[in-house]
Write an enzyme that holds these catalytic residues in place. Structure first.
Site, mmCIF file in Angstrom:
data_model
loop_
_atom_site.group_PDB
_atom_site.id
_atom_site.type_symbol
_atom_site.label_atom_id
_atom_site.label_comp_id
_atom_site.label_asym_id
_atom_site.label_seq_id
_atom_site.Cartn_x
_atom_site.Cartn_y
_atom_site.Cartn_z
ATOM 1 N N TYR A 279 0.844 -1.203 0.000
ATOM 2 C CA TYR A 279 0.000 0.000 0.000
ATOM 3 C C TYR A 279 0.876 1.249 0.000
ATOM 4 O O TYR A 279 0.609 2.207 -0.744
ATOM 5 C CB TYR A 279 -0.912 -0.027 1.228
ATOM 6 C CG TYR A 279 -1.624 1.274 1.496
ATOM 7 C CD1 TYR A 279 -2.696 1.683 0.699
ATOM 8 C CD2 TYR A 279 -1.232 2.103 2.553
ATOM 9 C CE1 TYR A 279 -3.351 2.886 0.948
ATOM 10 C CE2 TYR A 279 -1.887 3.297 2.813
ATOM 11 C CZ TYR A 279 -2.939 3.684 2.002
ATOM 12 O OH TYR A 279 -3.578 4.874 2.246
ATOM 13 N N HIS A 280 1.910 1.240 0.817
ATOM 14 C CA HIS A 280 2.814 2.382 0.919
ATOM 15 C C HIS A 280 3.532 2.620 -0.405
ATOM 16 O O HIS A 280 3.585 3.756 -0.908
ATOM 17 C CB HIS A 280 3.828 2.122 2.043
ATOM 18 C CG HIS A 280 4.843 3.208 2.203
ATOM 19 N ND1 HIS A 280 4.530 4.444 2.710
ATOM 20 C CD2 HIS A 280 6.166 3.240 1.924
ATOM 21 C CE1 HIS A 280 5.613 5.197 2.739
ATOM 22 N NE2 HIS A 280 6.621 4.492 2.258
#
Length: 275
Positions: free
Chosen positions: A141-142
């Site tokens: 996600y990051h």
């Protein structure tokens, strides 16, 4: 003293930021294509690796981590020196709102290098998948959202970008150095890993503060070039990172410390019973 007093290297002088910004304005949406391929690789790669033995890839991992560590260290030194100069000579507001970070003589190359680097950095996940390590939500996600937001923001030269990029360079300089040492085989203290996560949490808090300052100065009608859509997306991104990194810190260090202490207590009790 002027910004030009900061020593420039030849490749920084020759870099054409106008062409870079123009290219990003025309091509920033390709970041969605990279993200789609990235997601497809994660899903397909993990499925394929279920039926295969894991790869060691130690030497490639050392080279990969060391390369990103050196790149991040240089980026942190160059952007950090520029932002420190602006902060010390022109104040906090100018350091946040001044768009010269994107076209300044020292920082312009490193600003563009930063946003471009977010595409190859997706390769971090390649090693996790091929080595069959645990892939957590925070990781992919990051990586994905930083790529999307960096390309989206660079094209508009939004306020706050200098601090966002400098902080990321600094954290990555430490983080990839840690990864390189681990890959080589050095036993690095657990406290160092905790320190890295704490710096990441701090980075997210500072990011939220910078967004608030940009919003506040915009509302006051002061010159701080950004737009509400960018501030909203950036704030949501930083807040989500803050929550996820705090959760990771708790699970990785606090919970595991408690589990280790409990296991040690049980082992001691069992040893006493056998005596």
């Amino acid at each position: 003293m002027s910004v030009l007093a900061l020593q420039e290297y030849e490749f920084e002088k020759q870099f054409n930021e106008d062409e870079a910004i123009r290219w990003m304005q025309e091509n920033w949406k390709k970041s969605f294509l990279f993200s789609a391929f990235y997601a497809a690789f994660i899903l397909g790669g993990r499925r394929v690796m279920k039926r295969r033995e894991k790869f060691e890839l130690r030497k490639p991992l050392v080279l990969w981590s060391l390369t990103l560590a050196v790149f991040s260290i240089f980026g942190a030194v160059r952007t950090g020196s520029y932002m420190t100069y602006i902060l010390m000579t022109k104040g906090l507001k100018q350091s946040v709102c001044d768009q010269s970070f994107y076209n300044g003589p020292v920082s312009k190359f490193w600003a563009y290098a930063f946003v471009l680097s977010k595409a190859p950095e997706l390769g971090d996940t390649l090693f996790i998948v091929l080595r069959k390590q645990k892939l957590i939500f925070l990781h992919w996600y990051h990586h994905m959202t930083v790529l999307l937001y960096s390309w989206y923001s660079y094209k508009d030269m939004v306020a706050g970008g200098g601090w966002f990029m400098t902080m990321n360079y600094l954290v990555h300089a430490v983080m990839y150095s840690y990864y390189a040492l681990r890959a080589v085989g050095f036993k690095v203290s657990r406290k160092f890993a905790m320190f890295i996560t704490l710096t990441q949490i701090t980075q997210m808090l500072v990011g939220c503060v910078v967004n608030y300052l940009v919003y506040s100065w915009m509302q006051q009608g002061q010159e701080c070039p950004s737009h509400m859509q960018n501030i909203v997306w950036s704030s949501l991104m930083y807040l989500s990172y803050f929550v996820l990194f705090c959760q990771f810190f708790h699970e990785a260090y606090i919970d595991k410390t408690k589990e280790a202490a409990a296991a040690k207590t049980e082992a001691t009790a069992a040893a006493r019973k056998t005596q």
